[in-house]
Design an enzyme around this catalytic site. Structure first.
Site, short mmCIF file in Angstrom:
data_model
loop_
_atom_site.label_atom_id
_atom_site.label_comp_id
_atom_site.label_asym_id
_atom_site.label_seq_id
_atom_site.Cartn_x
_atom_site.Cartn_y
_atom_site.Cartn_z
N HIS A 1 0.83 -1.21 0.00
CA HIS A 1 0.00 0.00 0.00
C HIS A 1 0.87 1.26 0.00
O HIS A 1 0.71 2.15 -0.85
CB HIS A 1 -0.90 -0.03 1.25
CG HIS A 1 -1.80 1.16 1.38
ND1 HIS A 1 -3.10 1.16 0.94
CD2 HIS A 1 -1.59 2.40 1.89
CE1 HIS A 1 -3.65 2.35 1.18
NE2 HIS A 1 -2.74 3.12 1.77
N GLU A 2 1.81 1.32 0.92
CA GLU A 2 2.67 2.51 1.01
C GLU A 2 3.59 2.62 -0.21
O GLU A 2 3.93 3.72 -0.64
CB GLU A 2 3.47 2.51 2.31
CG GLU A 2 2.62 2.52 3.59
CD GLU A 2 1.58 3.64 3.66
OE1 GLU A 2 1.77 4.69 3.01
OE2 GLU A 2 0.56 3.47 4.35
N HIS B 1 1.74 4.61 -2.76
CA HIS B 1 1.85 6.06 -2.53
C HIS B 1 3.23 6.57 -2.95
O HIS B 1 3.36 7.58 -3.65
CB HIS B 1 1.66 6.37 -1.04
CG HIS B 1 0.24 6.33 -0.56
ND1 HIS B 1 -0.75 7.11 -1.12
CD2 HIS B 1 -0.36 5.63 0.44
CE1 HIS B 1 -1.91 6.89 -0.48
NE2 HIS B 1 -1.70 5.98 0.45
N GLU C 1 -4.72 7.97 -3.03
CA GLU C 1 -5.21 6.70 -2.49
C GLU C 1 -5.44 5.68 -3.61
O GLU C 1 -5.28 4.48 -3.41
CB GLU C 1 -6.49 6.95 -1.67
CG GLU C 1 -6.91 5.79 -0.81
CD GLU C 1 -5.98 5.52 0.39
OE1 GLU C 1 -5.06 6.33 0.65
OE2 GLU C 1 -6.18 4.49 1.04
#
Lengths: 503, 503
Positions: free
Chosen positions: A266-267, A270, A296
């Protein structure tokens, strides 16, 4: 004419110099934030708070000074190219919001949120909403006042929402979240009623050190640019930085190796967005990421559409098996199931699966909207919260600690932030569908551990534009369509239908 | 009268608010510097440079704005208490230096040093002074110009020296370094001629990980406040931060465990000074360390007077033996000898022992003084350097890489910085002698691993005053005497006399 062009350029250059300075101050503050979360010794807090407020005050003063207003006025009356016009548009937006709110109110909000944090923590620890309620009431009042300064003629929740997502529009958010609710509630109901039990192959203990190696493996596999980033741990994982230095944090739970891995992915999403912003636009809005929905979407597309796909696990499972003997003999199917299992009794947003997740968002969205619009009182929140959980998820929290007190955001004074989590997931599915159309055998590439084409697609369609386009235009430009929940709903319906054997 | 007092207070409060803001910006820049040296990925440089110049420009503008000048004028005409007067005195000094130098010159120096660094590196790599010479010439010229702006009637080297040590006076520096030269040259000569060979018990390989544990041991032993600090590695060890967060860095050489350990103790001395500054004066000169001489005295007193003492090793050797099997059976005497061995053929300052170290400083001091005063030309430097090494140390460098190109400082435009290294060591011995007089059995306490009394003595006599006193007054206040080299000379004469069996 030549003289005029020079004059314009000079004005624009002067303006850009100011914009870059503000952005450098904000990026410096970002480093201070990273440091505080990741490496700062505990005793450092008093000095760090002062350093951060100084930088925040300076950046506010630089943004709101009279000269900035004059430069904006002047530039808006001139012929600008598209890039210049986009920079002026973005800075004008920031300028307006910053100048309209009186400094005393900003300070009062900042003071109140400082007090709110320990109150929220205590309320959650003692499972006593009444400890937090008066501060929450005060915060709601202050946020309404804040919104009123920015635009007295607008719905205050809309104003707050636009702080996080300025261009998609509150109507889109409301329609999308209502659609998610209406479509997902019956789907979740079906999953609950299904007899299928998905596999849970990880029931042992998995040491943090090996998990970290695995997180590094996954970053290597996905193509994280280590020359412009690093991986650390933080109590609340986040990513931050600039195109030159976009860092990832994660955390390790020894009973849940999959959780940490997915958090890292997830990170990564980003950070890889940030790394993909154009170098030569560093310090201007063209070198900065679009707002929260788009950001997001980048984390979710990697976490969910890639990281929870069967294809991904065909490639990555052997690396897990290398690191953890436990995983030897686990077939890909079970791994895929484990990554997508719906935890039916789960009450906690941050532990939710890809499907029920949105109901956690919908509950808070509906409640915070009603609070800010003055339609409900703070003391109605716990009951309403529990009712909605029962209605949308079929579970009722026993405690407020596991209910409306579970998330920190309100104590930060963040209202209007939550819906961008869902909008981002929805956009992720829309982008993935288009990439899948554009890229030759994307699924096969993922199965082979090749991510270059997908990475390039995201860079060429999203990352490299920075804030050149508004969010809606960017989506239109990337996919040929307006923002729509259609792809997300198709995706989850198909995926969970197959996993849970629904007809 | 009451009204006047209020007016004063308001002026002073306004002034202090500005001072604190500058200091917060500088401390933020300090964090960015730490980050760059310790954790930043390599790719981060372009953005980091811009962030650091933005903060540096902002702090310069805040310091030199007209209002600051008016506040200083106003406050200087008022009745201030001692603390207020000290703050005004320190800020006035910074203000004068900052306002007298034109911004273009500051920028030109900054540009030239940016170019100088790669030139110096290349020159050192290729052992070719002529690659660096033109830039060095330019830097000397710019630094002379810089000094001329600050005070056209003063010796330019004196002006530059005062940047690093504003209160001890160039005469003290010149006299002290001449005294060190005159006394130490024959002592070093005697050591060279002595038949004694000191022990070198560490001839193996010592892994970095275990060395790091040992560095943590030594910080624990000496009483480092981990709640306000941390230990990391950096290519060039340094310490930085504030009283709330004073961090230490070190580096590990697998063939030289003692080197890393002593470097850690050195940086501990700097950091423990910073940690000892008063909390409630954070952001003002009263919460900031006195200048380089005093700072270096704090690192040296721990590194040399404590860390290279026999008493220290009686306590600490068992911990080394726990970590490295190699050290088992090494008697304390040999350990003490190893920590104090004079490397007679050593040409490199950073590898020098406590005795010959000062000759490295004297050489550069004499040469840079002559350069800035226009008494010699840049192209005379290499020859002069080598001659002086032969004269003072009995060794002649074969190459300029090991000669005048060994240190980075000149490429930074730092002239006048070097002598504070020696002044700091000299002051360390003076402070230690006084502490030894004041504290009951200091040597015995060190032998027992008890450092509280010494730590308290330093806090009460040095740390807690911040910049309340000027350097000379602080020394007088702490020791009852003016700055003097007497104690240092007695200390090395006695120590090395005993070690090398000199009469």
């Amino acid at each position: 004419m030549a003289t005029e062009a020079t004059a314009e350029n000079t004005t624009y250059e002067e303006f850009l110099g100011k914009v870059k300075r503000i952005s450098n101050v904000q990026n410096a503050a970002g480093i201070l934030g990273w440091d505080q979360e990741v490496v700062m010794p505990e005793g450092g807090t008093p000095a760090r708070s002062q350093q951060r407020s100084a930088l925040s005050a300076i950046s506010h003063e630089l943004l709101t000074d009279d000269e900035m207003g004059e430069l904006l006025d002047e530039l808006e009356s001139e012929d600008l190219d598209d890039e210049q016009a986009a920079v002026v548009r973005e800075v004008r937006r920031e300028y307006e919001r910053a100048t309209r709110v009186p400094g005393e109110l900003v300070e009062e909000i900042s003071r109140t949120t400082s007090e709110a944090l320990p109150k929220w923590k205590k309320a959650r620890e003692e499972d006593d909403f009444s400890i937090f309620a008066p501060t929450l009431e005060k915060l709601v009042e202050l946020e309404r006042e804040y919104a009123d300064h920015i635009d007295p003629d607008k719905d205050p929740y809309e104003v707050l929402f636009e702080e996080y997502e300025p261009y998609l529009g509150i109507d889109t958010a409301e329609e999308t979240l209502a659609e998610l609710r209406d479509e997902l509630v019956p789907l979740i109901e079906d999953v609950r009623e299904s007899d299928v039990e998905l596999a849970t192959p990880f029931e042992g203990t998995y040491d943090a050190e090996t998990q970290e190696e695995l997180s590094r493996d996954v970053l290597d596999t996905l193509g994280y640019d280590w020359d412009r980033g690093r991986l650390d741990t933080a109590p609340h994982p986040f990513s931050s930085g600039t195109q030159f230095d976009a860092r990832v944090t994660t955390r390790f739970d020894e009973s849940d190796p999959l959780g940490a891995l997915m958090s890292t992915v997830h990170e990564f999403g980003h950070a890889t967005y940030t790394q993909g912003l154009p170098d030569d636009q560093y310090g201007t809005p063209l070198g900065q990421a679009r707002d929260l929905t788009v950001h997001e979407s980048q984390s979710r597309v990697w976490e969910n559409n890639v990281g929870r796909s069967r294809a991904f696990w065909e490639n990555f499972l052997p690396l897990v098996q290398e690191r953890f003997a436990d995983a030897n003999g686990v077939p890909v199917d079970e791994m895929y199931q484990a990554a997508n299992r719906v935890y039916e009794d789960n009450l906690i947003r941050v532990e939710a699966d890809e499907l029920t997740y949105h109901m956690h968002i919908v509950v808070r969205f509906e409640i915070e909207k009603a609070l800010i619009r003055g339609e409900i009182e703070v003391d109605e929140v716990p009951e309403l919260w529990n009712d909605k959980y029962e209605e949308y998820l079929g579970v009722r929290p026993d405690t407020d600690a596991d209910g409306c007190l579970q998330d920190i955001h309100w104590s930060h004074g963040s209202f209007g932030y939550f819906p961008t989590y869902s909008l981002g997931s929805v956009l992720a599915a829309q982008l993935y569908a288009k990439a899948d159309e554009d890229i030759d055998d994307l699924d096969g590439q993922i199965r082979a551990g090749e991510f270059d084409d997908f990475h390039d697609w995201l860079t060429e369609n999203i990352h490299e534009y920075g804030c050149l386009y508004t969010t809606d235009d960017l989506i239109e430009h990337a996919t040929g369509e307006s923002f729509t929940a259609e792809y997300f709903l198709d995706y989850v319906t198909e995926k969970y239908g197959a996993l849970y054997d629904l007809e």
